[in-house]
Design an enzyme around this catalytic site. Structure first.
Site, PDB file in Angstrom:
ATOM      1  N   GLU A 235       0.814  -1.227   0.000  1.00 21.87           N
ATOM      2  CA  GLU A 235       0.000   0.000   0.000  1.00 21.87           C
ATOM      3  C   GLU A 235       0.843   1.271   0.000  1.00 21.87           C
ATOM      4  OE1 GLU A 235      -3.744   2.091   2.376  1.00 21.87           O
ATOM      5  OE2 GLU A 235      -3.223  -0.006   2.761  1.00 21.87           O
ATOM      6  N   LYS A 251      -8.557  -1.343   0.949  1.00 21.72           N
ATOM      7  CA  LYS A 251      -9.578  -1.713   1.933  1.00 21.72           C
ATOM      8  C   LYS A 251     -10.515  -2.708   1.268  1.00 21.72           C
ATOM      9  CE  LYS A 251      -9.590  -0.156   5.376  1.00 21.72           C
ATOM     10  NZ  LYS A 251      -8.953  -0.669   6.628  1.00 21.72           N
TER      11      LYS A 251
END
Length: 424
Positions: A235, A251
């Site tokens: 990420e 997410k």
């Protein structure tokens, strides 16, 4: 004479406020006292460091800071870098031509606790690995000398993992978050659990293996005196290149099977949770962007990390005139995907519910240089002190969360990390 730490790597003096430079770091900005010997350089494998330079870097200077030291870690980092030939006061300027002499760039690590401090949130949970600093900045020069050859592997043993909370306690915390959502206190809160395991041998090879995991965009290690961090993060917390800002929030998680991918794409719960965090990241970037330039690309794109599918979006913007590193860190740390929304309320709940601090996880780790910043969010991250390995994992809790499913998701995220550390 070089000092060799417990991981067999060169360690350098901690920079402290007692030195005569600007508050919080030393005035000594040259190689003297840091890399005066002419022996082989140790391989630098910092996440996001230029690949072509990794075999030719030597440490020039280091800043290490902890919450108890006082001061603003974002400002300290920016000032320290400028004092050592890496001005990041204006990230909108084009990156200068990269030369193979002089300063190449710097590793930058900021803990989740330091990020919470920047956000004005409480940080009272005890840290499970207190030897870890909350801010580390390491400036590297190019040096055309041989890299230290790999040492013969030492006997490696990793013991059983002890969790910081039981599955029941984790599930109860999920229930508490859902109750807070019902009251309107928060919309989403990310809960993270910790585990530690004893070890014998050199932990650095085990931590280095994490960077080879599939999807580890920010794979690499950072070491210090008595500690080391290994990262396999997919990420992007924030990337800056020639004045362009990017963040890539992740997410939403499912097993990396055909059915798992279909289920993730069809899940209204995962999509709602994801879009909530994308909106939070849009707001974070808008604080430091030119008006009207924030946009979202590739909304809810499915990417693979190890044996998991994860949903990722890309948020872009043009940096506001004169944006510096300190304001960039204040706006983006801690990352919204590991805190929740609203961010400050979620951080207060995290502090109340999680039994221990987040240590090396859920912070920032990567590479900075004039005109370039590339920081990963330290999910899928492990750390070592002199006795224990530490891992962290969690997930975002919304009103539709199922407590048992959230516990299982955290276990699925940490399983590849623990298996890799064990040598499997």
């Amino acid at each position: 004479m070089r000092k060799v730490g417990p991981y067999g790597v060169e360690t350098l003096p901690k920079v402290c406020a007692a030195d005569s430079g600007p508050a919080g770091y030393a005035a000594d900005s040259g190689p003297a006292g840091y890399a005066a010997d002419s022996g082989p350089a140790a391989l630098v494998d910092v996440p996001a460091a230029p690949a072509a330079c990794r075999g030719a870097l030597t440490e020039r200077a280091r800043l290490q800071w902890r919450l108890g030291d006082g001061g603003d870690p974002a400002a300290l980092a920016e000032e320290f870098l400028a004092a050592h030939g890496l001005p990041l006061h204006d990230l909108t300027r084009p990156a200068p031509t990269h030369h193979d002499t002089g300063a190449c760039g710097a590793a930058l690590y900021l803990s989740a606790a330091a990020g919470a401090l920047l956000a004005g949130a409480p940080t009272t949970a005890p840290e499970p690995a207190p030897v870890l600093p909350d801010l580390t900045v390491v400036v590297y020069d190019h040096r055309r000398t041989p890299v230290t050859p790999p040492r013969p592997p030492s006997a490696w043993w990793l013991g059983a993992w002890t969790e910081s909370w039981t599955p029941r306690q984790h599930a109860d915390a999920v229930t508490c978050v859902r109750a807070a959502i019902g009251r309107g206190d928060v919309y989403q809160t990310n809960l993270v659990g910790h585990a530690a395991a004893p070890y014998t041998g050199d932990p650095l090879p085990a931590l280095s293996r994490l960077g080879a995991l599939p999807g580890a965009r920010y794979g690499g290690v950072l070491t210090g005196d008595g500690w080391a961090i290994g990262c396999a993060s997919p990420e992007t917390l924030v990337e800056v290149s020639d004045g362009h800002l990017i963040t890539r929030p992740i997410k939403g998680t499912r097993p990396a099977t055909a059915a798992g991918r279909t289920e993730l794409l069809a899940s209204a719960k995962e999509r709602a949770e994801h879009i909530m965090i994308v909106d939070l990241e849009r707001n974070d970037l808008a604080r430091i962007a030119r008006t009207g330039t924030v946009r979202v690309d590739d909304l809810f794109a499915v990417r693979r990390w190890c044996d998991l599918w994860q949903a990722e979006s890309t948020v872009r913007a043009a940096a506001a005139d004169g944006l510096g590193l300190a304001d960039l860190l204040r706006a983006t740390c801690p990352g919204g995907s590991v805190t929740g929304a609203p961010k400050h309320a979620a951080l207060a709940q995290i502090n109340a519910l999680e039994p221990v601090g987040r240590g090396a996880s859920m912070g920032a780790l990567g590479w900075v240089a004039p005109g370039r910043v590339d920081l990963g969010l330290t999910i899928r991250t492990a750390a070592a002190d002199t006795e224990l390995l530490h891992t962290w994992a969690g997930g975002g809790i919304t009103w539709d969360s199922d407590a048992d499913a959230e516990v299982a998701e955290a276990a699925a995220k940490t399983a590849p990390i623990r298996a890799t550390l064990a040598g499997r």
